[in-house]
Design a protein around this motif. Structure first.
Motif, PDB file in Angstrom:
ATOM      1  N   LEU A   1       0.671  -1.320  -0.123  1.00  0.00           N
ATOM      2  CA  LEU A   1      -0.166  -0.111  -0.447  1.00  0.00           C
ATOM      3  C   LEU A   1       0.767   1.146  -0.296  1.00  0.00           C
TER       4      LEU A   1
ATOM      5  N   HIS B   1       0.873   1.571  -3.854  1.00  0.00           N
ATOM      6  CA  HIS B   1      -0.349   1.619  -4.527  1.00  0.00           C
ATOM      7  C   HIS B   1      -2.057   2.312  -3.769  1.00  0.00           C
ATOM      8  N   GLU B   2      -2.884   2.333  -4.348  1.00  0.00           N
ATOM      9  CA  GLU B   2      -4.446   2.075  -3.998  1.00  0.00           C
ATOM     10  C   GLU B   2      -4.779   0.746  -3.984  1.00  0.00           C
TER      11      GLU B   2
ATOM     12  N   LEU C   1      -6.164  -6.732  -2.642  1.00  0.00           N
ATOM     13  CA  LEU C   1      -5.528  -7.642  -1.231  1.00  0.00           C
ATOM     14  C   LEU C   1      -5.479  -8.616  -1.153  1.00  0.00           C
TER      15      LEU C   1
ATOM     16  N   VAL D   1      -2.286   2.861   7.706  1.00  0.00           N
ATOM     17  CA  VAL D   1      -3.759   3.187   6.542  1.00  0.00           C
ATOM     18  C   VAL D   1      -4.235   3.967   6.633  1.00  0.00           C
TER      19      VAL D   1
ATOM     20  N   ARG E   1     -11.145   1.647  -0.781  1.00  0.00           N
ATOM     21  CA  ARG E   1     -10.074   2.331  -1.127  1.00  0.00           C
ATOM     22  C   ARG E   1      -8.476   2.039  -0.413  1.00  0.00           C
ATOM     23  N   TYR E   2      -8.018   1.270  -0.072  1.00  0.00           N
ATOM     24  CA  TYR E   2      -6.965   1.879   0.750  1.00  0.00           C
ATOM     25  C   TYR E   2      -5.321   1.822   0.775  1.00  0.00           C
ATOM     26  N   ARG E   3      -4.795   2.599   1.116  1.00  0.00           N
ATOM     27  CA  ARG E   3      -3.163   3.103   1.034  1.00  0.00           C
ATOM     28  C   ARG E   3      -2.491   4.230   2.316  1.00  0.00           C
TER      29      ARG E   3
END
Length: 315
Positions: A27, A30-31, A37, A61, A71-73
């Motif tokens: 992460l 990238h998102e 994931l 995060v 969406r996670y980053r």
């Protein structure tokens, strides 16, 4: 008397698990969604979600909603100095793990799948593309995004040219148009449309590796294409590279929306872009004077509201 433990101990605890550290490694650049994931780390959704919650609680995060997905980053730019130093120590060790190398391979596959969805749609829809887009956004929505392009001496890049409608609209008003697209079916349609337009050059290539020499363009236009790109930040950086100093980039695309069905029906990767996020990507690409303006909706259009965003390459 009880003394609370320093916050750094909580952050160290969050990084102590190898799976969580592998998540952060993915992460960092990238998102990704939970589903993506799960593919990258080959773990069940419940496990990934549990680790993401713990990392989120400790500030490692961040998440944003996009339609029915999140969406996670890793918000590296918002971590304090101590957290960044801690992560760099942990990162060096985690990057050496065999699992991390396998994660990187699977990540490349996941990102490729994003592009594949768009390519599959384009391969089957090239003949109907103009009608589909007109049904969604109106037949002359392109004119609303061209208000800033008025110099007859310019060389303009039409990035993600599709069937060549934008290039055909631009050609009478500028010296040269370089039209780029990655879909062979779209390019075939564009070449047919532009066959009698001598100042338009059609090139095959991806926006993330733009086949235009540095400093070539006075202006570049990305019209309703960014939501199909797997890595929009990379595409914007490539556009900035192709601009002359002082050159302008214009992005016309959808504002954030909740129409999840576009992912399956039309191969969309992103459900629109908000001003803050797009402006951040443009700033990272070295572009300045960012503007983001919602466009008046076409009464006949069925799709989401559009925006026109512009920025300039620093001189």
């Amino acid at each position: 008397m009880s003394v609370s433990a320093p916050a750094i101990f909580d952050r160290m605890s969050a990084l102590a698990d190898a799976t969580r550290s592998r998540l952060l490694l993915v992460l960092e650049r990238h998102e990704l969604t939970v589903g993506e994931l799960c593919q990258v780390l080959q773990l069940p959704q419940s496990t990934v979600s549990r680790h993401l919650k713990l990392l989120g609680d400790e500030g490692w995060v961040s998440a944003r909603a996009e339609g029915t997905s999140r969406r996670y980053r890793m918000p590296a730019d918002r971590l304090d100095a101590e957290a960044r130093q801690l992560w760099q120590l942990v990162r060096r060790e985690v990057a050496e793990l065999a699992g991390a190398a396998q994660d990187a391979e699977r990540l490349r596959s996941v990102l490729a799948q994003r592009s594949t969805r768009s390519r599959e749609f384009f391969s089957s829809a090239a003949g109907e593309w103009d009608r589909l887009r007109a049904d969604l956004f109106g037949r002359r929505a392109d004119l609303l995004g061209l208000l800033g392009l008025v110099d007859e001496a310019w060389t303009v890049g039409d990035l993600g040219c599709g069937t060549g409608q934008m290039a055909a609209s631009l050609a009478p008003f500028v010296a040269r148009v370089i039209a780029v697209d990655g879909s062979p079916a779209m390019l075939e349609a564009a070449r047919a449309r532009l066959a009698g337009t001598p100042n338009v050059e059609v090139r095959e290539g991806e926006l993330e590796s733009l086949p235009i020499e540095p400093g070539t363009l006075d202006a570049a236009v990305a019209f309703l294409v960014l939501h199909y790109v797997a890595e929009p930040a990379d595409a914007l950086a490539q556009a900035a590279r192709a601009l002359k100093p002082g050159g302008r980039l214009l992005v016309v695309d959808m504002m954030p929306h909740d129409r999840e069905e576009y992912r399956q029906a039309m191969g969309h990767v992103w459900q629109g872009f908000e001003s803050e996020r797009l402006g951040g990507w443009m700033a990272d690409a070295g572009l300045t004077a960012f503007r983001y303006v919602p466009l008046p909706p076409d009464p006949a259009a069925k799709g989401p509201t559009l925006f026109a965003a512009s920025a300039r390459r620093s001189a």
